[in-house]
Design a protein around this motif. Structure first.
Motif, PDB file in Angstrom:
ATOM      1  N   TYR A  15      18.007 -10.842 -36.741  1.00 22.75           N
ATOM      2  CA  TYR A  15      17.903 -10.839 -38.203  1.00 22.75           C
ATOM      3  C   TYR A  15      18.328 -12.200 -38.752  1.00 22.75           C
ATOM      4  N   ALA A  21      20.420  -8.053 -33.070  1.00 22.32           N
ATOM      5  CA  ALA A  21      20.659  -6.603 -33.195  1.00 22.32           C
ATOM      6  C   ALA A  21      20.180  -5.842 -31.970  1.00 22.32           C
ATOM      7  N   GLY A  42      24.590   1.784 -35.922  1.00 19.41           N
ATOM      8  CA  GLY A  42      24.531   0.359 -35.647  1.00 19.41           C
ATOM      9  C   GLY A  42      24.155   0.009 -34.226  1.00 19.41           C
ATOM     10  N   GLY A  44      21.256  -0.107 -32.900  1.00 23.10           N
ATOM     11  CA  GLY A  44      20.017  -0.890 -32.840  1.00 23.10           C
ATOM     12  C   GLY A  44      18.761  -0.031 -32.743  1.00 23.10           C
ATOM     13  N   THR A  47      16.280  -0.705 -35.730  1.00 27.93           N
ATOM     14  CA  THR A  47      15.702  -2.040 -35.539  1.00 27.93           C
ATOM     15  C   THR A  47      14.612  -1.992 -34.475  1.00 27.93           C
ATOM     16  N   GLY A 219      23.129  -2.691 -29.305  1.00 33.11           N
ATOM     17  CA  GLY A 219      21.874  -3.411 -29.106  1.00 33.11           C
ATOM     18  C   GLY A 219      21.288  -3.333 -27.718  1.00 33.11           C
TER      19      GLY A 219
END
Ligand code: ATP
Length: 266
Positions: A15, A21, A42, A44, A47, A219
Protein backbone atom coordinates in the motif's frame (compact mmCIF):
# COMPACT_ATOMS: atom_id res chain seq x y z
CA UNK A 1 -3.96 -33.58 -10.97
CA UNK A 2 -6.86 -31.19 -10.29
CA UNK A 3 -7.77 -28.42 -12.69
CA UNK A 4 -6.55 -25.22 -11.01
CA UNK A 5 -8.61 -22.13 -11.87
CA UNK A 6 -6.69 -19.59 -9.76
CA UNK A 7 -3.11 -19.70 -8.54
CA UNK A 8 -1.29 -17.10 -6.44
CA UNK A 9 2.49 -17.41 -6.70
CA UNK A 10 4.53 -15.73 -3.95
CA UNK A 11 2.24 -12.70 -4.04
CA UNK A 12 3.37 -9.44 -2.47
CA UNK A 13 1.06 -6.41 -2.12
CA UNK A 14 2.22 -2.97 -1.00
CA UNK A 15 0.00 0.00 0.00
CA UNK A 16 1.11 3.58 -0.72
CA UNK A 17 4.50 2.22 -1.93
CA UNK A 18 5.60 1.55 1.68
CA UNK A 19 3.21 -0.70 3.63
CA UNK A 20 3.63 -4.40 2.78
CA UNK A 21 0.33 -6.11 3.63
CA UNK A 22 0.80 -9.44 1.82
CA UNK A 23 4.16 -11.21 1.62
CA UNK A 24 4.98 -14.29 -0.43
CA UNK A 25 1.45 -15.74 -0.44
CA UNK A 26 0.97 -18.82 -2.60
CA UNK A 27 -2.33 -20.67 -2.91
CA UNK A 28 -4.44 -22.63 -5.37
CA UNK A 29 -8.16 -22.71 -6.02
CA UNK A 30 -9.32 -25.75 -8.02
CA UNK A 31 -12.13 -25.31 -10.55
CA UNK A 32 -15.56 -25.81 -8.87
CA UNK A 33 -13.87 -25.91 -5.46
CA UNK A 34 -14.66 -23.90 -2.35
CA UNK A 35 -11.50 -22.62 -0.69
CA UNK A 36 -11.42 -20.61 2.55
CA UNK A 37 -8.88 -18.00 3.59
CA UNK A 38 -8.87 -17.73 7.38
CA UNK A 39 -7.17 -15.31 9.71
CA UNK A 40 -7.59 -12.69 12.40
CA UNK A 41 -7.90 -8.90 11.91
CA UNK A 42 -5.26 -7.37 9.69
CA UNK A 43 -3.88 -10.71 8.47
CA UNK A 44 -4.10 -9.59 4.84
CA UNK A 45 -7.17 -11.55 3.69
CA UNK A 46 -9.13 -8.62 2.26
CA UNK A 47 -6.01 -7.27 0.57
CA UNK A 48 -5.49 -10.67 -1.08
CA UNK A 49 -9.09 -10.74 -2.40
CA UNK A 50 -8.88 -7.14 -3.60
CA UNK A 51 -5.59 -7.90 -5.35
CA UNK A 52 -7.27 -10.77 -7.24
CA UNK A 53 -10.29 -8.62 -8.17
CA UNK A 54 -8.16 -5.61 -9.14
CA UNK A 55 -9.71 -3.28 -6.54
CA UNK A 56 -6.40 -2.66 -4.74
CA UNK A 57 -5.74 -0.05 -7.44
CA UNK A 58 -8.50 2.06 -5.85
CA UNK A 59 -6.76 1.75 -2.44
CA UNK A 60 -3.39 2.99 -3.80
CA UNK A 61 -1.89 -0.49 -3.55
CA UNK A 62 -0.07 -2.67 -6.10
CA UNK A 63 1.14 -6.21 -6.58
CA UNK A 64 4.90 -5.67 -6.41
CA UNK A 65 6.12 -9.29 -6.56
CA UNK A 66 4.76 -12.65 -7.64
CA UNK A 67 1.86 -13.53 -9.89
CA UNK A 68 -1.90 -14.02 -10.00
CA UNK A 69 -2.60 -16.68 -12.61
CA UNK A 70 -6.24 -17.15 -13.59
CA UNK A 71 -7.25 -19.73 -16.18
CA UNK A 72 -3.62 -19.77 -17.36
CA UNK A 73 -3.29 -15.94 -17.78
CA UNK A 74 -1.47 -13.43 -15.59
CA UNK A 75 -3.98 -10.86 -14.26
CA UNK A 76 -2.15 -8.97 -11.48
CA UNK A 77 -2.54 -5.17 -11.49
CA UNK A 78 -5.28 -5.19 -14.12
CA UNK A 79 -8.27 -2.85 -13.81
CA UNK A 80 -11.32 -4.32 -12.01
CA UNK A 81 -13.62 -4.16 -15.08
CA UNK A 82 -11.10 -6.22 -17.10
CA UNK A 83 -10.92 -8.81 -14.33
CA UNK A 84 -14.73 -8.99 -14.11
CA UNK A 85 -14.80 -9.55 -17.88
CA UNK A 86 -12.44 -12.50 -17.32
CA UNK A 87 -15.08 -14.06 -15.03
CA UNK A 88 -14.13 -12.99 -11.49
CA UNK A 89 -16.66 -11.22 -9.24
CA UNK A 90 -16.16 -9.89 -5.71
CA UNK A 91 -18.71 -9.70 -2.89
CA UNK A 92 -17.02 -6.91 -0.89
CA UNK A 93 -16.78 -6.62 2.88
CA UNK A 94 -18.48 -3.19 2.89
CA UNK A 95 -20.56 -1.04 0.47
CA UNK A 96 -22.25 -4.13 -0.85
CA UNK A 97 -25.38 -2.67 -2.48
CA UNK A 98 -26.81 0.54 -3.96
CA UNK A 99 -29.02 1.60 -1.07
CA UNK A 100 -31.31 3.92 -3.05
CA UNK A 101 -32.09 1.34 -5.73
CA UNK A 102 -34.59 -1.49 -5.40
CA UNK A 103 -33.46 -5.12 -5.25
CA UNK A 104 -34.39 -5.62 -8.92
CA UNK A 105 -32.62 -2.39 -9.95
CA UNK A 106 -29.49 -3.47 -8.07
CA UNK A 107 -29.40 -6.69 -10.10
CA UNK A 108 -30.18 -4.86 -13.35
CA UNK A 109 -27.37 -2.36 -12.71
CA UNK A 110 -24.78 -5.11 -13.12
CA UNK A 111 -23.19 -5.49 -16.55
CA UNK A 112 -22.77 -9.23 -17.13
CA UNK A 113 -19.88 -10.76 -19.04
CA UNK A 114 -20.20 -10.63 -22.81
CA UNK A 115 -22.38 -13.47 -24.05
CA UNK A 116 -24.19 -14.04 -20.74
CA UNK A 117 -27.99 -14.44 -20.86
CA UNK A 118 -29.17 -11.66 -18.53
CA UNK A 119 -32.74 -12.97 -18.21
CA UNK A 120 -31.70 -16.55 -17.36
CA UNK A 121 -29.13 -15.24 -14.91
CA UNK A 122 -31.78 -13.17 -13.11
CA UNK A 123 -34.09 -16.19 -12.99
CA UNK A 124 -31.43 -18.42 -11.47
CA UNK A 125 -30.51 -15.74 -8.90
CA UNK A 126 -34.17 -15.40 -7.84
CA UNK A 127 -34.43 -19.21 -7.68
CA UNK A 128 -31.34 -19.44 -5.48
CA UNK A 129 -32.53 -16.58 -3.28
CA UNK A 130 -36.37 -16.64 -3.15
CA UNK A 131 -36.24 -13.88 -0.52
CA UNK A 132 -34.85 -11.54 -3.20
CA UNK A 133 -37.72 -12.42 -5.53
CA UNK A 134 -40.23 -11.51 -2.80
CA UNK A 135 -38.35 -8.27 -2.06
CA UNK A 136 -37.83 -7.30 -5.73
CA UNK A 137 -39.38 -3.85 -5.32
CA UNK A 138 -37.91 -3.09 -1.87
CA UNK A 139 -35.28 -0.34 -1.63
CA UNK A 140 -31.97 -2.02 -0.74
CA UNK A 141 -31.37 0.46 2.08
CA UNK A 142 -34.30 -1.11 3.96
CA UNK A 143 -33.04 -4.72 3.75
CA UNK A 144 -31.86 -6.65 6.80
CA UNK A 145 -28.19 -7.63 7.08
CA UNK A 146 -28.87 -11.15 5.79
CA UNK A 147 -31.00 -9.92 2.87
CA UNK A 148 -28.31 -7.38 2.00
CA UNK A 149 -25.69 -10.14 1.94
CA UNK A 150 -27.97 -12.21 -0.34
CA UNK A 151 -28.35 -9.22 -2.67
CA UNK A 152 -24.58 -8.66 -2.66
CA UNK A 153 -24.01 -12.31 -3.62
CA UNK A 154 -26.82 -12.07 -6.20
CA UNK A 155 -25.27 -8.92 -7.72
CA UNK A 156 -21.89 -10.65 -8.00
CA UNK A 157 -23.55 -13.68 -9.63
CA UNK A 158 -25.26 -11.31 -12.10
CA UNK A 159 -21.76 -10.78 -13.60
CA UNK A 160 -21.90 -14.50 -14.60
CA UNK A 161 -18.59 -15.28 -12.87
CA UNK A 162 -16.64 -18.53 -12.96
CA UNK A 163 -14.90 -17.45 -9.75
CA UNK A 164 -16.79 -15.80 -6.88
CA UNK A 165 -14.74 -14.02 -4.20
CA UNK A 166 -16.65 -13.56 -0.94
CA UNK A 167 -15.23 -11.25 1.74
CA UNK A 168 -16.54 -12.07 5.24
CA UNK A 169 -19.77 -13.94 4.59
CA UNK A 170 -20.71 -14.13 8.28
CA UNK A 171 -19.74 -10.67 9.51
CA UNK A 172 -22.40 -9.13 11.76
CA UNK A 173 -25.00 -11.80 10.99
CA UNK A 174 -26.88 -14.14 13.35
CA UNK A 175 -25.76 -17.82 13.26
CA UNK A 176 -29.08 -18.98 11.78
CA UNK A 177 -28.72 -16.50 8.88
CA UNK A 178 -25.10 -17.54 8.34
CA UNK A 179 -26.16 -21.19 8.16
CA UNK A 180 -28.73 -20.29 5.51
CA UNK A 181 -26.13 -18.34 3.48
CA UNK A 182 -23.66 -21.24 3.70
CA UNK A 183 -26.36 -23.52 2.26
CA UNK A 184 -26.91 -21.03 -0.59
CA UNK A 185 -23.20 -20.92 -1.41
CA UNK A 186 -23.15 -24.72 -1.60
CA UNK A 187 -26.04 -24.52 -4.07
CA UNK A 188 -24.26 -21.82 -6.11
CA UNK A 189 -21.35 -24.24 -6.56
CA UNK A 190 -23.57 -27.29 -7.19
CA UNK A 191 -26.08 -25.65 -9.56
CA UNK A 192 -24.01 -23.00 -11.36
CA UNK A 193 -20.63 -24.74 -11.10
CA UNK A 194 -19.12 -21.54 -9.67
CA UNK A 195 -15.72 -21.75 -7.97
CA UNK A 196 -15.62 -19.90 -4.62
CA UNK A 197 -12.81 -18.29 -2.63
CA UNK A 198 -14.16 -17.25 0.75
CA UNK A 199 -12.50 -14.97 3.30
CA UNK A 200 -13.65 -15.62 6.88
CA UNK A 201 -12.67 -14.72 10.42
CA UNK A 202 -15.13 -17.32 11.69
CA UNK A 203 -13.27 -20.64 11.41
CA UNK A 204 -16.39 -22.71 12.17
CA UNK A 205 -18.15 -21.25 9.13
CA UNK A 206 -15.11 -21.48 6.86
CA UNK A 207 -14.29 -25.09 7.73
CA UNK A 208 -17.94 -26.07 7.43
CA UNK A 209 -18.31 -24.92 3.83
CA UNK A 210 -14.81 -25.23 2.32
CA UNK A 211 -13.00 -28.20 0.74
CA UNK A 212 -9.63 -26.69 1.63
CA UNK A 213 -8.39 -23.86 3.83
CA UNK A 214 -5.42 -21.51 4.16
CA UNK A 215 -4.62 -19.63 7.38
CA UNK A 216 -3.04 -16.18 7.11
CA UNK A 217 -1.14 -14.22 9.76
CA UNK A 218 0.74 -10.96 9.31
CA UNK A 219 0.49 -11.08 5.53
CA UNK A 220 1.69 -14.69 5.18
CA UNK A 221 0.13 -18.13 4.86
CA UNK A 222 1.13 -20.02 8.01
CA UNK A 223 -0.89 -23.22 7.58
CA UNK A 224 -3.07 -24.95 5.01
CA UNK A 225 -5.00 -28.20 4.66
CA UNK A 226 -8.36 -29.92 4.39
CA UNK A 227 -11.01 -28.91 6.97
CA UNK A 228 -10.42 -32.25 8.74
CA UNK A 229 -6.70 -31.58 9.02
CA UNK A 230 -7.17 -27.96 10.12
CA UNK A 231 -9.85 -28.86 12.68
CA UNK A 232 -7.56 -31.51 14.15
CA UNK A 233 -4.59 -29.11 14.38
CA UNK A 234 -3.96 -28.18 18.01
CA UNK A 235 -3.11 -24.55 17.22
CA UNK A 236 -6.26 -24.05 15.16
CA UNK A 237 -8.35 -25.57 17.94
CA UNK A 238 -6.68 -23.37 20.49
CA UNK A 239 -6.79 -20.00 18.82
CA UNK A 240 -9.56 -20.25 16.18
CA UNK A 241 -12.10 -22.79 17.35
CA UNK A 242 -12.33 -21.60 20.95
CA UNK A 243 -10.97 -24.79 22.56
CA UNK A 244 -8.54 -22.76 24.68
CA UNK A 245 -10.80 -22.62 27.75
CA UNK A 246 -12.19 -19.13 27.20
CA UNK A 247 -8.87 -17.32 27.01
CA UNK A 248 -8.73 -14.28 24.74
CA UNK A 249 -8.16 -15.28 21.10
CA UNK A 250 -4.42 -15.40 20.48
CA UNK A 251 -2.53 -15.25 17.24
CA UNK A 252 -0.90 -18.30 15.72
CA UNK A 253 2.49 -16.71 16.40
CA UNK A 254 1.66 -16.12 20.09
CA UNK A 255 0.55 -19.73 20.50
CA UNK A 256 3.82 -20.93 18.95
CA UNK A 257 5.89 -18.69 21.24
CA UNK A 258 3.89 -19.82 24.29
CA UNK A 259 4.42 -23.49 23.40
CA UNK A 260 8.16 -22.93 22.88
CA UNK A 261 8.51 -21.14 26.23
CA UNK A 262 6.67 -23.98 27.98
CA UNK A 263 9.13 -26.44 26.40
CA UNK A 264 12.10 -24.40 27.56
CA UNK A 265 11.01 -23.45 31.07
CA UNK A 266 8.25 -25.87 31.96
P1 ATP B 1 -9.90 -7.68 8.53
O1 ATP B 1 -10.58 -8.98 8.76
O2 ATP B 1 -9.77 -6.85 9.75
O3 ATP B 1 -10.42 -6.93 7.35
P2 ATP B 1 -7.74 -8.66 6.88
O4 ATP B 1 -7.11 -9.97 7.16
O5 ATP B 1 -8.74 -8.63 5.79
O6 ATP B 1 -8.37 -8.08 8.20
P3 ATP B 1 -6.45 -6.50 5.52
O7 ATP B 1 -7.66 -5.60 5.60
O8 ATP B 1 -6.09 -7.07 4.22
O9 ATP B 1 -6.56 -7.67 6.60
O10 ATP B 1 -5.21 -5.68 6.08
C1 ATP B 1 -3.87 -6.16 6.01
C2 ATP B 1 -2.91 -5.04 6.38
O11 ATP B 1 -2.97 -4.02 5.39
C3 ATP B 1 -3.24 -4.38 7.71
O12 ATP B 1 -2.02 -4.13 8.38
C4 ATP B 1 -3.91 -3.10 7.32
O13 ATP B 1 -3.67 -2.08 8.25
C5 ATP B 1 -3.23 -2.77 5.99
N1 ATP B 1 -4.14 -2.01 5.12
C6 ATP B 1 -5.36 -2.39 4.71
N2 ATP B 1 -5.92 -1.44 3.92
C7 ATP B 1 -5.03 -0.44 3.84
C8 ATP B 1 -4.99 0.84 3.17
N3 ATP B 1 -6.01 1.26 2.42
N4 ATP B 1 -3.89 1.60 3.32
C9 ATP B 1 -2.86 1.17 4.09
N5 ATP B 1 -2.80 -0.02 4.72
C10 ATP B 1 -3.87 -0.80 4.61
Amino acid sequence: MSDVLLRLERLEVVYHRVITAVQGVSLEVPRSGIVALLGTNGAGKTTTLRAISGFIGLDDARVTEGAIVYGGSRIENRAPHRITAHGIALVPERSKVFENLSVAENLEAVVPRPGADRRRLAESIYELFPALARLRAREAGYLSGGERQMLAIGSALACAPDLLLVDELSQGLAPVIVEELVGRLRRVRAELGTTILLVEQNAHVALDVADYGYVMENGRVVLDGTPERLRAHADIQEFYLGAGGGERRRSYREVKQYRRSRRWYG
